[in-house]
Design an enzyme around this catalytic site. Structure first.
Site, PDB file in Angstrom:
ATOM      1  CG  ASP A 177     -20.374 -27.908  21.661  1.00 29.47           C
ATOM      2  OD1 ASP A 177     -19.470 -27.449  20.865  1.00 29.47           O
ATOM      3  OD2 ASP A 177     -21.560 -27.864  21.517  1.00 29.47           O
ATOM      4  CG  HIS A 201      -0.469   0.608   2.795  1.00 26.88           C
ATOM      5  ND1 HIS A 201       0.502  -0.043   3.183  1.00 26.88           N
ATOM      6  CD2 HIS A 201      -0.858   1.734   3.077  1.00 26.88           C
ATOM      7  CE1 HIS A 201       0.806   0.886   4.027  1.00 26.88           C
ATOM      8  NE2 HIS A 201       0.023   1.765   4.349  1.00 26.88           N
ATOM      9  CE1 TYR A 209      -1.770   5.514   7.235  1.00 32.74           C
ATOM     10  CE2 TYR A 209      -2.831   4.197   5.647  1.00 32.74           C
ATOM     11  CZ  TYR A 209      -1.752   4.445   6.123  1.00 32.74           C
ATOM     12  OH  TYR A 209      -0.434   3.924   5.830  1.00 32.74           O
TER      13      TYR A 209
END
Length: 857
Positions: A591, A233, A288
């Site tokens: 379980d 990126h 960002y």
């Protein structure tokens, strides 16, 4: 930081990789008392040249995934306690703001608040455009609809944090060795013996692969196929901006500056400077931002996935060669190449949001690498089949502190813990992967897809649609296609969620199926409700081949099964018993349904989906010599015929008596269904009269056809996973990985009846303490929404006024109950039937009431 050039000849634990993950792990292990930890890295220290060196270090804590938020919150608190080399706090708590440029994103930010409340983030809130610009004056408030604000978000320099963590670890006895490449890990009888490096060999008991983008390469050398994918990126830093002139900082006198510049060049003058205002994220455009003194840093995920071949990655050298950084691709900043954002180039999106950057030169720019995994979560834990080999990869700076703590607890004490509580890492476990996920073909495609969606608005039920589908087919696959099944990918399996061929059932049941709209209507069909009601009132057939199945074989198999299980496992041949497996801390590890097939053979049936392989690895790890544990998931086709008419259907084609007297509940028999050999268990996860049928895979399609043909006169219908989840939650049956996992002990989970304390089993001491009520601070609670038309989804906070008291673990509309059923864990005083609470969902509050369970008996 004072690393050594002298390679030690022995150690207890060798950590390969001195980036933010390796340094965090060494810090945590030495804090737990270990003084024999050695950390080696191919690069210099603390600026190793990996992702921790080039990362801007922004820390947005809130994520849809609980473990990522918990890891980030812990990391933030840890980094706040660290003292950097300059004597200042390592963490810059400036707050974080995520803005919305669309109504859809505003809805997403409302979910952000709800996730933040559910996971314990401090004071998450929605801001108006004006409130955003009050905190970030350079943002054009006319471009946004609002924002999500987390006051404790911020930034930490990976290099500063690595240095601080390593210094403290070294004070407690750890050794850090730079400029040292790993050549091999040596094993004897499957156990780690030594690490071979270019400088010599270190004898050791444990090795941790913490090499991030290089993890796949090292794994391949060890014949461990890790689906860790390097992706690129873009990060850029503008020229100085007049509007930020008052924030200009000269960082060249920082104690780490020269070290940083030797690896990163002149951009170290910017990367080492912390922000002085909130960090910013524009997810609508996959961008960002953070300040670097008088410049703005701009990060972009807003381009097509760039996935380099791991075999072509360079290394890190002291002469400035940085293997995790590639040359900046200008084209990807100036053009719209992201598959989901084809209309606006990243630079244009940035200049709109921050007009001050328009026309400004980008002084520093590069393509930085990090790693992606098939579900976007870390790859952690002990590797199956290799005693002493651990992994810690696919972890960002944001999450590394929490991940390091959880892994250190796991290594030292046998159970992952965070803040003195267990944390379940099933979805991050290295053993969760199936065989096909180890291929580079799969890892490349899915790593790229994970990059593509990293800032997209993703529904929790979303599944891959194009890449890497149709890999694993149950024997009934072609029948499902003929019946127009809506197929979703689960661990590579193509599994029906519902059958469009059952749409005619809506004429019968449609008036009992409330309409849905909005978020909860996505990836849903009213056919799921019709299929569930048909099972309750008639009969249905479900393909459960993908559920994990294990055979435990050996003369001492019975003793081993008892050691694994909390219940009394003194079974006769043909007996079936529901039980739990607990870890050493008393948390429910699985379980399972156990069937004694013969004197020395047991069949263990447990959860499928993404987490099932973890159970297989866990059982194998504990099997003593002479016990064979076979994963028979793929070799046995499985289905369940269930509903009030199930006996009538199967009696037509089975050569045995299926009456209650001849075939009691929780027993098993082997017989023929026409010409197909079958092992049948009289159990049903749907909670109705039924039989689970198991047969070798080559017989599976024919068995399915036999049952459907026999059921034609009763209008038998196949049903998918959507209906199964509805049926099981109405009956109060737990789903491991959702409303049951290792953060719960049997008594918190309401499953104390599956524990026999007169037997010995793994975790018994902790389970005994739980049986006495020690340290029980939450209990399972079954809720129904008071509004009989309403539906909520998982991971939203359960509230008492303004106080979060739990979160939704699982939720489905119960069409027989006539209300949405929610399972959660609440403080004991709230878990009492009749208690009124609220659930915060999509910005609204829904009244709910705690009920006696099961809702259907």
């Amino acid at each position: 930081m004072n690393p050594t050039d002298n390679l030690p000849t022995e150690a207890g634990t060798v950590i390969v990789g001195a980036g933010i993950v390796g340094c965090n792990l060494a810090y945590q292990l030495t804090q737990l008392g270990r003084d024999d930890v050695v950390v080696v890295d191919q690069g210099p220290m603390p600026t190793t040249g990996g992702s921790s060196t080039h990362a801007p270090g922004i820390m947005f804590q809130t994520a849809e995934e609980k473990i990522l938020t918990k890891f980030a919150d812990y990391s933030r608190r840890l980094y706040s306690d660290l003292e950097g080399a300059d004597g200042r706090q390592a963490y810059n708590e400036v707050g974080g703001i995520e803005v919305a440029r669309s109504e859809e994103r505003m809805d997403f930010l409302e979910r952000r608040v709800e996730n933040g409340l559910a996971w314990g983030i401090e004071d998450p809130q929605i801001l108006s455009p004006e409130e955003v610009s009050e905190r970030l004056p350079l943002v054009d408030e006319d471009e946004i609809l609002g924002g999500y604000y987390s006051p404790t978000d911020g930034q930490v320099s990976g290099v500063v944090a690595c240095d601080a963590l390593a210094r403290e670890a070294m004070e407690r006895g750890a050794q850090f060795v730079p400029h040292t490449r790993i050549e091999d890990v040596e094993f004897e009888d499957g156990a780690v013996q030594a690490v071979a490096t270019e400088k010599g060999t270190i004898d050791c008991d444990e090795v941790v692969v913490a090499t991030n983008i290089w993890a796949r390469q090292l794994g391949e050398e060890l014949d461990v196929h890790l689906p860790v994918t390097p992706v690129e990126h873009q990060y850029t830093v503008t020229e100085p901006l007049g509007e930020l002139a008052d924030s200009a900082v000269d960082i060249t006198d920082h104690p780490l500056f020269e070290n940083y510049r030797n690896v990163s060049g002149e951009k170290a003058k910017r990367l080492l400077v912390g922000p002085d205002r909130p960090i910013l994220r524009d997810q609508d455009n996959a961008m960002y931002y953070r300040t670097h003194g008088d410049a703005y840093g701009i990060g972009s995920y807003n381009h097509e996935p760039i996935v380099p071949d791991p075999e072509g990655l360079g290394g890190n050298d002291s002469d400035g060669e940085q293997g995790s950084v590639h040359e900046f691709t200008e084209y990807h900043m100036e053009n719209a190449t992201h598959p989901d954002r084809p209309d606006k180039a990243p630079r244009r999106a940035s200049d709109e949001l921050l007009p001050v950057t328009a026309g400004k030169e980008l002084e520093h720019k590069y393509n930085g690498m990090f790693s992606e995994t098939p579900n976007g979560l870390p790859v952690m834990g002990p590797v199956e089949g290799y005693d002493g080999l651990w992994t810690a990869a696919g972890i960002w700076v944001t999450h590394a502190g929490g991940a390091g703590k959880a892994l250190a607890e796991w290594m030292e004490r046998g159970v992952p813990r965070l803040d003195d509580r267990p944390i379940d890492l099933a979805h991050a476990d290295v053993n969760r992967f199936d065989a096909h996920e180890g291929s580079w073909d799969f890892a490349r495609d899915i790593g790229g897809e994970e990059y593509r969606i990293v800032y997209n608005i993703m529904h929790p039920k979303w599944v891959w649609t194009d890449k890497q589908r149709d890999i694993r087919r149950t024997p009934m696959y072609h029948s499902h296609k003929e019946l127009d099944a809506e197929l979703w990918a689960e661990a590579g399996w193509e599994e029906p969620q519902w059958f469009e061929s059952n749409a005619d059932l809506l004429a019968k049941y449609g008036d009992r199926i409330p309409d849905r709209e909005g978020w909860e209507a996505k990836y849903w069909s009213p056919i799921e409700g019709a299929e569930a009601l048909n099972v309750r009132e008639n009969v249905g057939l479900h393909d459960m081949t993908s559920f994990n199945k294990m055979e435990v074989v050996g003369s001492d198999a019975g003793e081993f099964v008892q050691q694994l299980c909390t219940n009394d496992m003194d079974l006769n041949v043909g007996d079936v018993r529901y039980t739990l497996m607990c870890n050493e801390g008393g948390g429910v590890r699985a379980d399972i349904t156990v069937t004694r097939i013969s004197e020395d053979r047991y069949l263990l049936l447990t959860t499928g989906r993404e987490v099932g392989n973890n159970h297989v690895a866990w059982v194998r790890e504990r099997a003593p010599e002479g016990i064979i544990v076979n994963d028979v998931t793929s070799s046995l086709a499985a289905m369940v015929c269930t509903g009030p008419n199930a006996r009538k259907v199967l009696s037509k084609i089975a050569d045995v008596d299926l009456s209650d007297e001849a075939f009691p509940f929780f027993t098993s028999q082997q017989f023929y269904v026409k010409n197909v050999p079958v092992t049948a268990l009289r159990v049903s996860y749907a909670g109705e009269l039924g039989w689970e049928l198991y047969t070798p895979s080559e017989y599976g399609e024919r068995l399915w056809e036999h049952v459907l043909e026999a059921g034609e006169e009763f209008d038998i219908r196949p049903y998918g996973n959507g209906a199964l989840d509805i049926l099981r939650i109405e009956k109060g049956f737990r789903l491991w990985g959702e409303d049951l996992h290792t953060e719960h002990n049997p008594y918190e989970a309401g499953l104390g009846w599956a524990v026999d304390l007169d037997t010995d089993f793994i975790g018994k001491e902790a389970v005994e303490a739980a049986a006495k009520g020690d340290n029980i601070d939450h209990k399972v609670a079954c809720l129904t929404l008071d509004d009989e038309e309403a539906v909520v989804l998982a991971d939203r906070p359960v509230m008492d006024g303004d106080e979060p008291i739990g979160y939704v673990h699982s939720a489905e509309y119960g069409y027989t109950v006539g209300a949405c059923v929610v399972y959660t864990y609440l403080p004991p005083e709230y878990a009492e039937p009749g208690t009124d609470v609220e659930i915060l969902y999509e910005g609204e509050r829904y009244d709910a009431t705690v009920r006696e369970e099961p809702l259907l008996d």
